[in-house]
Design a protein around this motif. Structure first.
Motif, PDB file in Angstrom:
ATOM      1  N   LYS A  23       0.928  -1.158  -0.137  1.00 35.09           N
ATOM      2  CA  LYS A  23      -0.030  -0.181  -0.070  1.00 35.09           C
ATOM      3  C   LYS A  23       0.840   1.172   0.016  1.00 35.09           C
ATOM      4  O   LYS A  23       1.847   1.330   0.713  1.00 35.09           O
ATOM      5  CB  LYS A  23      -0.692  -0.123   1.089  1.00 35.09           C
ATOM      6  CG  LYS A  23      -1.798   1.096   1.278  1.00 35.09           C
ATOM      7  CD  LYS A  23      -2.652   1.145   2.400  1.00 35.09           C
ATOM      8  CE  LYS A  23      -3.693   2.458   2.462  1.00 35.09           C
ATOM      9  NZ  LYS A  23      -4.378   2.512   3.777  1.00 35.09           N
ATOM     10  N   GLU A  24       0.559   2.278  -0.738  1.00 31.73           N
ATOM     11  CA  GLU A  24       1.323   3.566  -0.987  1.00 31.73           C
ATOM     12  C   GLU A  24       1.023   4.243   0.330  1.00 31.73           C
ATOM     13  O   GLU A  24      -0.206   4.294   0.587  1.00 31.73           O
ATOM     14  CB  GLU A  24       1.031   4.260  -2.103  1.00 31.73           C
ATOM     15  CG  GLU A  24       1.883   5.415  -2.482  1.00 31.73           C
ATOM     16  CD  GLU A  24       1.525   5.847  -3.795  1.00 31.73           C
ATOM     17  OE1 GLU A  24       1.661   7.098  -3.757  1.00 31.73           O
ATOM     18  OE2 GLU A  24       1.495   5.209  -4.614  1.00 31.73           O
ATOM     19  N   LEU A  25       1.988   4.963   0.923  1.00 33.16           N
ATOM     20  CA  LEU A  25       1.726   5.922   1.883  1.00 33.16           C
ATOM     21  C   LEU A  25       1.060   7.334   1.447  1.00 33.16           C
ATOM     22  O   LEU A  25       1.493   7.571   0.563  1.00 33.16           O
ATOM     23  CB  LEU A  25       2.980   5.925   2.907  1.00 33.16           C
ATOM     24  CG  LEU A  25       3.636   4.807   3.306  1.00 33.16           C
ATOM     25  CD1 LEU A  25       4.857   5.155   4.159  1.00 33.16           C
ATOM     26  CD2 LEU A  25       2.641   4.440   4.781  1.00 33.16           C
ATOM     27  N   GLU A  26       0.098   7.611   2.218  1.00 33.33           N
ATOM     28  CA  GLU A  26      -0.412   8.784   2.028  1.00 33.33           C
ATOM     29  C   GLU A  26       0.360  10.097   2.692  1.00 33.33           C
ATOM     30  O   GLU A  26       0.900   9.758   3.521  1.00 33.33           O
ATOM     31  CB  GLU A  26      -1.894   8.926   2.466  1.00 33.33           C
ATOM     32  CG  GLU A  26      -2.780   7.933   1.705  1.00 33.33           C
ATOM     33  CD  GLU A  26      -2.863   8.547   0.313  1.00 33.33           C
ATOM     34  OE1 GLU A  26      -2.973   9.731  -0.132  1.00 33.33           O
ATOM     35  OE2 GLU A  26      -3.162   7.644  -0.561  1.00 33.33           O
ATOM     36  N   PRO A  27       0.522  10.981   2.159  1.00 31.73           N
ATOM     37  CA  PRO A  27       1.260  12.043   2.870  1.00 31.73           C
ATOM     38  C   PRO A  27       0.940  12.776   4.166  1.00 31.73           C
ATOM     39  O   PRO A  27      -0.229  13.038   4.234  1.00 31.73           O
ATOM     40  CB  PRO A  27       1.697  13.402   1.787  1.00 31.73           C
ATOM     41  CG  PRO A  27       0.534  12.772   0.723  1.00 31.73           C
ATOM     42  CD  PRO A  27       0.086  11.451   0.782  1.00 31.73           C
ATOM     43  N   ALA A  28       1.566  13.004   5.041  1.00 33.14           N
ATOM     44  CA  ALA A  28       1.152  13.426   6.210  1.00 33.14           C
ATOM     45  C   ALA A  28       1.792  15.074   6.244  1.00 33.14           C
ATOM     46  O   ALA A  28       2.984  15.241   6.068  1.00 33.14           O
ATOM     47  CB  ALA A  28       1.815  12.874   7.307  1.00 33.14           C
ATOM     48  N   ASP A  29       0.634  15.812   6.612  1.00 39.47           N
ATOM     49  CA  ASP A  29       1.085  17.303   6.954  1.00 39.47           C
ATOM     50  C   ASP A  29       1.787  17.151   8.456  1.00 39.47           C
ATOM     51  O   ASP A  29       0.881  16.873   9.428  1.00 39.47           O
ATOM     52  CB  ASP A  29      -0.152  17.936   6.902  1.00 39.47           C
ATOM     53  CG  ASP A  29       0.073  19.424   6.803  1.00 39.47           C
ATOM     54  OD1 ASP A  29       1.217  19.853   6.426  1.00 39.47           O
ATOM     55  OD2 ASP A  29      -0.920  20.379   6.880  1.00 39.47           O
ATOM     56  N   ILE A  30       2.640  17.939   8.514  1.00 46.58           N
ATOM     57  CA  ILE A  30       3.306  18.089  10.009  1.00 46.58           C
ATOM     58  C   ILE A  30       3.697  19.438  10.273  1.00 46.58           C
ATOM     59  O   ILE A  30       3.762  20.288   9.524  1.00 46.58           O
ATOM     60  CB  ILE A  30       4.416  17.308  10.199  1.00 46.58           C
ATOM     61  CG1 ILE A  30       5.743  17.665   9.210  1.00 46.58           C
ATOM     62  CG2 ILE A  30       4.287  15.994   9.713  1.00 46.58           C
ATOM     63  CD1 ILE A  30       7.243  17.365   9.478  1.00 46.58           C
ATOM     64  N   PHE A 115       6.199  13.086   4.012  1.00 43.72           N
ATOM     65  CA  PHE A 115       5.697  14.471   4.210  1.00 43.72           C
ATOM     66  C   PHE A 115       5.056  14.881   3.280  1.00 43.72           C
ATOM     67  O   PHE A 115       5.498  14.555   2.081  1.00 43.72           O
ATOM     68  CB  PHE A 115       7.116  15.230   4.554  1.00 43.72           C
ATOM     69  CG  PHE A 115       7.950  14.726   5.735  1.00 43.72           C
ATOM     70  CD1 PHE A 115       7.483  14.946   7.145  1.00 43.72           C
ATOM     71  CD2 PHE A 115       9.244  14.225   5.514  1.00 43.72           C
ATOM     72  CE1 PHE A 115       8.498  14.542   7.979  1.00 43.72           C
ATOM     73  CE2 PHE A 115       9.847  13.561   6.588  1.00 43.72           C
ATOM     74  CZ  PHE A 115       9.641  13.966   7.731  1.00 43.72           C
ATOM     75  N   LYS A 116       4.089  15.960   3.547  1.00 43.59           N
ATOM     76  CA  LYS A 116       3.365  16.581   2.394  1.00 43.59           C
ATOM     77  C   LYS A 116       4.356  17.474   1.690  1.00 43.59           C
ATOM     78  O   LYS A 116       5.105  18.124   2.558  1.00 43.59           O
ATOM     79  CB  LYS A 116       2.204  17.222   3.240  1.00 43.59           C
ATOM     80  CG  LYS A 116       1.256  18.033   2.295  1.00 43.59           C
ATOM     81  CD  LYS A 116       0.235  18.577   3.019  1.00 43.59           C
ATOM     82  CE  LYS A 116      -0.764  19.103   1.814  1.00 43.59           C
ATOM     83  NZ  LYS A 116      -1.967  19.892   2.464  1.00 43.59           N
ATOM     84  N   ASP A 117       4.235  17.502   0.437  1.00 44.46           N
ATOM     85  CA  ASP A 117       4.982  18.333  -0.497  1.00 44.46           C
ATOM     86  C   ASP A 117       6.491  18.041  -0.616  1.00 44.46           C
ATOM     87  O   ASP A 117       7.182  18.815  -1.273  1.00 44.46           O
ATOM     88  CB  ASP A 117       4.743  19.829  -0.141  1.00 44.46           C
ATOM     89  CG  ASP A 117       3.233  20.095  -0.201  1.00 44.46           C
ATOM     90  OD1 ASP A 117       2.540  19.590  -1.082  1.00 44.46           O
ATOM     91  OD2 ASP A 117       2.604  21.086   0.653  1.00 44.46           O
ATOM     92  N   THR A 118       7.092  17.231   0.082  1.00 50.21           N
ATOM     93  CA  THR A 118       8.591  16.737   0.239  1.00 50.21           C
ATOM     94  C   THR A 118       8.842  15.594   0.678  1.00 50.21           C
ATOM     95  O   THR A 118       7.956  14.872   1.284  1.00 50.21           O
ATOM     96  CB  THR A 118       9.257  17.804   0.760  1.00 50.21           C
ATOM     97  OG1 THR A 118      10.675  17.835   0.905  1.00 50.21           O
ATOM     98  CG2 THR A 118       8.847  17.778   2.428  1.00 50.21           C
TER      99      THR A 118
END
Length: 180
Positions: A23-30, A115-118
């Motif tokens: 399963k592909e990991l969804e990005p996380a906003d931190i 990470f979200k966007d990077t």
């Protein structure tokens, strides 16, 4: 004997099923609390603990797969991957061995994850490493001192060890990162 064969077959089946499922990991906003830090001076030969706190703002878990540092004197104390559950706080614990440093020391830490966007987040800390006394001791003398440390008494109990006193940040922002 039949029971062992059934358990073995069940184990092989589970391994095959989990190996095929990806399963592909969804990005996380931190949000990183104080990603650029300036620590108070420490004495050469001390071990300094540095902990960065991250808050996972998303509904997806955060997986930090790798922690890289710009110097071998800074190492991660965490088992990888570091997992931060949704809407929780997580920590990246580092250990900075000042034994081979003298003067201003500026270190960067790169965390790789979903990470979200990077894919990488940069953390930074600096301090001044002060040599003990007027004479420079060699690596072996510093190592012997470090190996024999058991505490220095009431001063450390009250004030804390010099490598554990905290940090400060620039309220105006880091001039190296300022964009005019």
């Amino acid at each position: 004997m039949k029971k062992n064969k059934r358990h073995g077959l069940l184990f092989v089946l589970l391994v095959l099923l989990t190996a095929c499922y990806e399963k592909e990991l969804e990005p996380a906003d931190i949000h990183i609390i104080d990603p650029v830090r300036h620590y108070y001076p420490v004495m050469q030969g001390e071990i300094m603990g540095v902990t960065f706190e991250m808050e996972n703002l998303s509904d997806n878990p955060l997986f930090i797969k790798e922690v890289q540092t710009t110097c071998g004197c800074v190492v991660s104390r965490d088992d990888l991957p570091i997992i931060v559950l949704p809407h929780k706080h997580g920590f990246v614990h580092l250990k900075f061995n000042t034994i081979k440093n003298s003067g201003y020391a500026d270190h960067f830490v790169y965390c790789y994850g979903n990470f979200k966007d990077t894919t990488v987040v940069e953390l930074e800390f600096d301090t001044n490493v002060v040599p003990r006394g007027n004479t420079s001791r060699d690596y072996e003398e510093l190592w012997r001192e470090q190996a024999g440390i058991t505490g220095t008494g009431i001063r450390d109990a009250v004030d804390g060890k010099t490598g554990q006193r905290g940090y400060y940040t620039d309220q105006s922002g880091d001039p190296r990162r300022r964009q005019d």
